[in-house]
Every structure is written in C-alpha cells, then in structure tokens.
Design an enzyme around this catalytic site. Structure first.
Site, short mmCIF file in Angstrom:
data_model
loop_
_atom_site.label_atom_id
_atom_site.label_comp_id
_atom_site.label_asym_id
_atom_site.label_seq_id
_atom_site.Cartn_x
_atom_site.Cartn_y
_atom_site.Cartn_z
N SER A 127 85.29 33.97 23.10
CA SER A 127 85.38 32.87 24.06
C SER A 127 84.53 31.70 23.58
O SER A 127 83.63 31.86 22.76
CB SER A 127 84.89 33.39 25.42
OG SER A 127 84.66 32.33 26.31
N TYR A 166 67.94 32.39 33.49
CA TYR A 166 68.60 32.04 32.22
C TYR A 166 67.60 31.36 31.28
O TYR A 166 67.47 31.75 30.10
CB TYR A 166 69.77 31.11 32.53
CG TYR A 166 70.55 30.58 31.33
CD1 TYR A 166 71.26 31.43 30.50
CD2 TYR A 166 70.59 29.21 31.05
CE1 TYR A 166 72.00 30.94 29.42
CE2 TYR A 166 71.33 28.71 29.98
CZ TYR A 166 72.03 29.58 29.17
OH TYR A 166 72.75 29.09 28.10
N1 LIG Z 1 78.24 26.04 27.04
C1 LIG Z 1 77.10 25.39 27.01
O1 LIG Z 1 76.97 24.24 27.53
C2 LIG Z 1 75.90 25.99 26.36
C3 LIG Z 1 74.70 25.27 26.32
C4 LIG Z 1 73.59 25.83 25.72
C5 LIG Z 1 73.68 27.08 25.15
N2 LIG Z 1 74.86 27.80 25.20
C6 LIG Z 1 74.88 29.14 24.61
O2 LIG Z 1 76.02 29.27 23.81
C7 LIG Z 1 76.34 30.67 23.67
C8 LIG Z 1 77.83 30.86 23.84
O3 LIG Z 1 78.18 30.58 25.18
P1 LIG Z 1 79.49 29.77 25.59
O4 LIG Z 1 79.05 28.47 26.15
O5 LIG Z 1 80.49 29.78 24.49
O6 LIG Z 1 79.97 30.64 26.84
P2 LIG Z 1 81.19 31.64 27.03
O7 LIG Z 1 82.48 30.93 26.83
O8 LIG Z 1 80.96 32.29 28.36
O9 LIG Z 1 80.99 32.68 25.87
C9 LIG Z 1 79.99 33.66 25.92
C10 LIG Z 1 80.38 34.81 25.02
O10 LIG Z 1 79.42 35.86 25.19
C11 LIG Z 1 80.11 37.05 25.49
N3 LIG Z 1 79.32 37.94 26.33
C12 LIG Z 1 78.81 37.71 27.56
N4 LIG Z 1 78.23 38.83 28.04
C13 LIG Z 1 78.39 39.78 27.10
C14 LIG Z 1 78.04 41.15 27.01
N5 LIG Z 1 77.43 41.80 28.01
N6 LIG Z 1 78.34 41.82 25.89
C15 LIG Z 1 78.97 41.22 24.86
N7 LIG Z 1 79.36 39.93 24.89
C16 LIG Z 1 79.06 39.22 26.00
C17 LIG Z 1 81.36 36.61 26.24
O11 LIG Z 1 82.33 37.64 26.20
P3 LIG Z 1 83.74 37.47 27.00
O12 LIG Z 1 84.61 36.63 26.11
O13 LIG Z 1 84.23 38.86 27.15
O14 LIG Z 1 83.43 36.80 28.31
C18 LIG Z 1 81.74 35.40 25.43
O15 LIG Z 1 82.47 35.75 24.29
C19 LIG Z 1 75.49 31.39 24.71
O16 LIG Z 1 74.40 32.02 24.07
C20 LIG Z 1 74.99 30.26 25.62
O17 LIG Z 1 73.77 30.57 26.23
C21 LIG Z 1 75.97 27.27 25.79
#
Ligand SMILES: NC(=O)c1ccc[n+]([C@@H]2O[C@H](COP(=O)([O-])OP(=O)(O)OC[C@H]3O[C@@H](n4cnc5c(N)ncnc54)[C@H](OP(=O)(O)O)[C@@H]3O)[C@@H](O)[C@H]2O)c1
Length: 282
Positions: A13, A167
């Site tokens: 994702s 978080y």
């Molecule tokens: N989006 C932002 O604005 C932002 C800002 C700062 C930092 N980040 C960081 O970027 C990273 C990626 O997040 P994203 O924004 O791309 O969000 P996302 O679309 O929710 O993706 C998160 C990913 O982590 C996986 N995940 C969550 N819980 C898990 C678990 N228990 N075991 C294994 N995998 C798990 C999810 O799996 P599923 O596909 O099955 O849901 C998904 O593939 C994170 O570390 C987040 O903290 C994001």
C-alpha cells in the site's frame, strides 16, 4: 547501476507499493513483505504482469504481521533462508493508530509495528547485512517524531494512548533506535538513515464515517505516493550516501536531529527496554 536485493516492508500500500514499483522499474530484485496474503499476491501479480521482471528470481514475497513478535522473528528467519544477501532493507510498514489496540503480546500496536519490529529485524538480520556489505538500512520515519516523548520506561502498553501522541512517540523511539544502530554498525559497511517522506496521500490513519470523508478531501492536496518516495529512494540508492549513517532526512535533504535524540545513554536505555519487551537478551 548493479541490481540490488531490496527488502520492502509494508509493500502492499501507499509509499511501500510506490517504492516497490520504482525499484522494479530500475531492475532491482525485490523481497516484498506484507501482512495480507491476498494483497501481497495481487502486488506480485501486478509487478510480474507489468513485465518489469524478467525471471522468477527477481521477486520473493513474505507474509508477516509485524505487530506480532513471533511473526517478525519468523520473517527474519525466512529472509535469512531465502536471500543470499540483502543490499537494502527498507523499514516502511507503519501504522497511525486511530484507536488503542493491543497485540497478542499485550503491547500497543503502533509501538510494535513502528518501533519494535524494525529493531528486531535489524537484530536478527545483522549478520546477513554485514555479510552483504555495503548494505543500507532505510527507515521511513515521520517528522512528527519531534512531538514524541522519551519518558522511560515509555508507554509500550498504551496506558496514555492518543492517536497522534502515541504515533509520535513510537516514531521518536524508532529514530533513537536508528541512531543506536548507526553506532553499533559503525565500520561494518552497513549504514542506517531515517527519512520523513512528506505528507502523503496514502491509507495511513484511514478511518470511516464523517471524519474519514473529511480526511479524504484534505488528502487530495497532499503528495502522491510517487512523490513521497523521493526521499526513501534517495537513501536507498544515492551513491553519495554510500558512507552516510545515523542521519535524518526530510525528503532528500539531510536535516539536524531533534535534541531529544542526542543522549547516547538514553538511547541505550530505550534499546534495553525494547529488548526486554521483546524478550531478547542483548
Ligand atoms: N502518509 C504520510 O503522510 C506519512 C508521513 C510520514 C511518515 N509516513 C510513514 O510512511 C510509512 C508508510 O506509510 P503509508 O503512508 O504508505 O501508509 P499506508 O498506505 O497505510 O501503508 C502502510 C503499510 O504498512 C503496512 N502495515 C501496517 N500494519 C502492519 C502490520 N501489523 N504488519 C505488517 N504490515 C503492516 C500496511 O499493510 P496493508 O497494506 O495490509 O494495510 C501498508 O502496506 C509509515 O511508516 C508511515 O509512518 C507516512
């Protein structure tokens, strides 16, 4: 560039999926980690159908729920068994917890996924990474870590839970852990750096109801996942970062770390506490 073996957690994702596609496009070999077998199979199928991969060897998938310590350990064992080496380990999986959820180990979910799981994977894959040197660990962090609290022994059970506070603290502990690892791995040819990807339109913090609907509207103004991977891709592959370690980046720019992370003794205590919670002897 010589093709690299890149492990990506949370590959199904958002940022992780965009990263996986970009790495595939550049000809790298992928080890994709996801918690949902269906989503992982779908991701693998899309990559293979997009003719980015020439042969079977270029993609491996592992199912692991990173909120479960035994699955994190099993994942490390599987990677050790199936991968001859690992050039880049990208800890991308993350969760912004909208409610308090306890894992099967009795810990707060985001504490485990955002902080303990990367720490344990580094611990178990340390020898493989050193044997693979030069190797890189890339930690997808979040700028909100500056709002986190150290407060040893911390709040691993979510006693004072709040979505953004919990978080932020999980991300702060994780940044401190990256700095500790940078010290441990100094001189081994394995580097570790953390990166804030920006505010990106993904599933992070997704919720239902009116709040979710409003969030979806706001998200339209955020970066796309393809824009959000600039920083992580830079840390993973930029030749000029070959030796850089223990640094924090905002997109592709290195920025100073928050003073909260500066005390090495405090970082060591965070690790000690975390290892105890994970029932690992140092
Ligand atoms: N989006 C932002 O604005 C932002 C800002 C700062 C930092 N980040 C960081 O970027 C990273 C990626 O997040 P994203 O924004 O791309 O969000 P996302 O679309 O929710 O993706 C998160 C990913 O982590 C996986 N995940 C969550 N819980 C898990 C678990 N228990 N075991 C294994 N995998 C798990 C999810 O799996 P599923 O596909 O099955 O849901 C998904 O593939 C994170 O570390 C987040 O903290 C994001």
């Amino acid at each position: 560039m010589t093709p690299k073996i890149c492990v990506v957690t949370g590959a199904t994702s958002g940022i992780g999926w965009a990263l996986s596609q970009a790495l595939a496009r550049q000809g790298h070999r992928l080890v994709l980690v996801g918690r949902s077998p269906e989503k992982l199979q779908h991701a693998e199928k899309l990559l293979r159908n997009s003719t980015l991969f020439a042969n079977e060897k270029q993609i491996i998938t592992f199912v692991a729920d990173l909120s479960r310590l035994r699955e994190v350990e099993q994942l490390a064992r599987s990677i050790q068994e199936k991968c001859e080496h690992v050039d880049v380990l990208i800890h991308n999986a993350g969760v912004l917890p909208i409610k308090l959820i306890h894992t099967e180990d009795g810990l707060e979910q985001s504490f485990v996924v955002n902080h303990l799981a990367p720490l344990l994977l580094n611990h178990h894959l340390r020898s493989l990474l050193i044997a693979s040197q030069p190797a890189r660990i890339v930690q997808v962090s979040a700028g909100i870590y500056v709002k986190g609290k150290i407060n040893l022994p911390g709040d691993p059970y979510g006693t004072n839970f709040s979505p953004f506070g919990t978080y932020a603290t999980s991300k702060l502990w994780n940044v401190c852990s990256c700095l500790w690892w940078a010290e441990q791995l100094a001189g081994t040819g394995v580097t570790i750096n953390a990166v804030h990807p920006g505010v990106v339109r993904t599933n992070l913090g997704a919720m239902s109801g009116i709040k979710g609907w409003l969030l979806d509207i706001v998200k339209r103004f955020w970066l796309t996942p393809e824009q959000g991977i600039r920083g992580p891709m830079h840390l993973a592959l930029a030749p000029e970062l070959e030796l850089r370690t223990g640094a924090y980046f905002h997109h592709e720019k290195e920025i100073p770390l928050d003073p909260k992370t500066a005390d090495p003794e405090m970082r060591a205590k965070i690790i000690e506490t975390s290892y105890q919670l994970a029932k690992i002897r140092v």
